[in-house]
Design a protein around this motif. Sequence first.
Motif, PDB file in Angstrom:
ATOM      1  N   ALA A  42      15.056  90.510  12.779  1.00  0.00           N
ATOM      2  CA  ALA A  42      16.240  89.720  13.129  1.00  0.00           C
ATOM      3  C   ALA A  42      17.232  89.698  11.972  1.00  0.00           C
ATOM      4  O   ALA A  42      18.450  89.663  12.192  1.00  0.00           O
ATOM      5  N   PHE A 143      14.092  92.175  21.907  1.00  0.00           N
ATOM      6  CA  PHE A 143      15.076  91.525  21.045  1.00  0.00           C
ATOM      7  C   PHE A 143      16.033  92.552  20.450  1.00  0.00           C
ATOM      8  O   PHE A 143      17.260  92.405  20.530  1.00  0.00           O
ATOM      9  N   ARG A 241      16.308  85.826  24.053  1.00  0.00           N
ATOM     10  CA  ARG A 241      15.591  86.892  23.324  1.00  0.00           C
ATOM     11  C   ARG A 241      14.997  86.355  22.028  1.00  0.00           C
ATOM     12  O   ARG A 241      13.918  86.746  21.607  1.00  0.00           O
ATOM     13  N   ARG A 242      15.717  85.435  21.384  1.00  0.00           N
ATOM     14  CA  ARG A 242      15.187  84.834  20.152  1.00  0.00           C
ATOM     15  C   ARG A 242      13.980  83.962  20.465  1.00  0.00           C
ATOM     16  O   ARG A 242      13.005  83.954  19.702  1.00  0.00           O
ATOM     17  N   LEU A 245      11.139  86.207  20.754  1.00  0.00           N
ATOM     18  CA  LEU A 245      10.702  86.638  19.421  1.00  0.00           C
ATOM     19  C   LEU A 245       9.816  85.572  18.790  1.00  0.00           C
ATOM     20  O   LEU A 245       8.750  85.870  18.246  1.00  0.00           O
TER      21      LEU A 245
END
Length: 260
Positions: A42, A143, A241-242, A245
Amino acid sequence: MNIQYINNSIEAQKNVLLQHPLYNKVKTIEDLHTFLESHVYAVWDFMSLLKALQARLTCTSTPWFATKNPETRYLINEIVLAEETDLSLDGKRQSHYEMYIEAMEACGADTLKIKAFLAEVQSLQNIFVAIKTSDLHPNIKSFLDFTFRVIEEGKPHEIAAAFTFGREDLIPSMFHAILRNFQEQFPETDLTKLIYYFERHIELDADEHGPMAMQMINDLCGDDAQKWKEVEEVSITALERRIELWNAIEEEISQQVSML
């Protein structure tokens, strides 16, 4: 629509992230390593979103021509300056990604996987193939794939949305408390660079880059309702998406604990 409308729209996803059970699972240095070894993707793709914005909103090719909005041009160049060439704890000029890698190495986390992945990206010259053929967790793949789809297919305001609303202000202050507690509990592990990275990143985001990014969204969307709607959609997906993750990291830590 405006920034306040977007913040209201994404409040539920942000709350999920800020109250995610992952943080309570980080109890040992090994757990911290697991977190860092996934979160680093990220950190890297944040830099990619940043450079995509610079490419779209300023002139980075020759012959040079002035882009449409000098205020937006200024905002993105200011953010790039700090994110790509900030001062590290040692007083060196580094990107925040390079700071993160050094912090990982200082505390004993593995950086070979991310470095091998980036080498593969350079070798293949195709980020989507590199993601698909990697052995990364499916949630990390998802992600990254989303980020680079936005970069490749998105309009400037959509890239700005992923950059602004899906990023590092999503790590709560309790994580800093965990790091400081670890530094006391495990004095043999050097967490000074890691603590500096998070404090520096959050300081910049709160005081400078956050407001700049919000202004950039305002400038890019103006009174265009369709653009604001697209910003809302991208922001929600980026946060989802985070969350995935974070779920993946929590899963990996739980699997390690169950194997003990």
